[in-house]
Design an enzyme around this catalytic site. Structure first.
Site, mmCIF file in Angstrom:
data_model
loop_
_atom_site.group_PDB
_atom_site.id
_atom_site.type_symbol
_atom_site.label_atom_id
_atom_site.label_comp_id
_atom_site.label_asym_id
_atom_site.label_seq_id
_atom_site.Cartn_x
_atom_site.Cartn_y
_atom_site.Cartn_z
ATOM 1 N N CYS A 134 0.830 -1.202 0.000
ATOM 2 C CA CYS A 134 0.000 0.000 0.000
ATOM 3 C C CYS A 134 0.868 1.257 0.000
ATOM 4 C CB CYS A 134 -0.921 -0.001 1.225
ATOM 5 S SG CYS A 134 -1.879 1.500 1.426
ATOM 6 N N CYS A 137 -0.422 4.053 2.196
ATOM 7 C CA CYS A 137 -0.131 3.860 3.622
ATOM 8 C C CYS A 137 1.334 4.165 3.953
ATOM 9 C CB CYS A 137 -0.432 2.422 4.030
ATOM 10 S SG CYS A 137 -2.058 1.814 3.564
ATOM 11 N N ASP A 138 2.243 3.720 3.090
ATOM 12 C CA ASP A 138 3.662 3.700 3.448
ATOM 13 C C ASP A 138 4.563 4.552 2.570
ATOM 14 O OD1 ASP A 138 2.991 1.824 5.422
ATOM 15 O OD2 ASP A 138 3.212 0.156 4.010
#
Length: 306
Positions: A134, A137-138
């Protein structure tokens, strides 16, 4: 402790939240169980441009917050908890969650799908240490870094585009010599100077100790191998349906997706399916929303007949 709802919806993505909106507006007591975060995969998408009503696009988390608010406005109860078992006893249906046995008149399965793994050496060991599924997300964890994306569909291109905000270099690794993504997304990706395509290539091994250091690559046409030094790898090679909870309960197709008719009815009366976990789904927000509305209306009719 036992509670009773007209409808329990398992999964809080676009399909589940739409089903909750429709069932709650029909004045049916409605419970949504989401094991991770409300919004499902859409909440990891940095911008949604192909959903009607948002001509300039909207970021995924903001969109799902609106879905959540609308369902709650009409009385849907939405809880972050994981369903562990579904029990069918004649017309009686129960969902086990957090040591509660929750009764329901009907159940809608909207569990979506999870990112598919590469299943190569080092992937499991370096997950969270440079390997991610993701970018939303990261991605911010890799400022001015050299990273790679594995995949060739819409999700992979989206990951690559998002990473241009942070990384200094992005390699997109694809096993074929052309992408499967939408043409408009491909055009955007190819226009980025930071992006370099690695065609006809697969990741054979992910290397590193305390963190990701390099990828062992193989060209599928000539067999040539090489090492690519990267600090991050974002894997976007498709999804697998989340059907572990009801495998053996309802009929699945050969790929593990839930089979249903045009009314979203599964092989078990009173159990419906919606969204990405349904066999034949196009894996789009718009179709997930359609599935959720159809499933909720079919469940309402089923309960009325009972």
């Amino acid at each position: 402790m036992e509670y009773q709802y007209d409808i329990i919806i398992i999964g809080g993505g676009p399909a589940g939240l739409t089903a909750a909106l429709y069932s709650a507006r029909a004045r049916l007591t409605t419970l949504v169980l989401e094991r991770l975060f409300i919004g499902g995969q859409v909440s990891t998408t940095y911008i949604v441009e192909n959903y009607p009503g948002f001509p300039e696009g909207i970021d995924g988390p903001a969109m799902m917050e609106l879905f959540d608010q609308q369902a709650k406005r009409f009385g849907a109860n939405i809880e972050n908890t994981e369903a562990s078992e579904i029990i069918v006893d004649g017309e009686n249906k129960f969902v086990l969650a957090d040591d509660n046995r929750i009764g329901a008149g009907a159940i809608i399965l909207a569990t979506g799908s999870d990112p598919r793994k590469l299943n190569v050496p080092g992937e499991k060991e370096l997950a969270g240490k440079g390997v991610s599924y993701c970018a939303t997300c990261d991605g911010a964890l890799f400022p001015e870094a050299t990273v790679a994306v594995a995949g060739g569909g819409d999700a992979a291109v989206d990951e690559g585009l998002f990473l241009t905000r942070f990384a200094k270099k992005i390699y997109v690794i694809h096993r074929r010599d052309e992408l499967r993504a939408e043409k408009i997304l491909q055009e955007r990706l190819f226009s980025k100077d930071k992006v370099e395509m690695v065609w006809d290539t697969v990741v054979e091994k992910i290397n590193g100790g305390s963190s990701l250091e390099s990828l062992s690559l193989k060209n599928v046409k000539d067999g040539a191998k090489r090492e690519l030094e990267v600090e991050g790898l974002f894997i976007a090679v498709g999804h697998v349906p989340n059907t572990q909870l009801f495998n053996g309960l309802v009929d699945l197709d050969e790929r593990g997706y839930v089979q249903a008719n045009q009314n979203m009815e599964t092989s078990v009366p009173g159990i419906y399916v919606a969204g990405d976990v349904r066999s034949g789904s196009t894996q789009q927000i718009a179709t997930a929303v359609g599935d959720g509305s159809v499933a909720a209306m079919a469940a309402e009719k089923y309960l009325a007949q009972r």
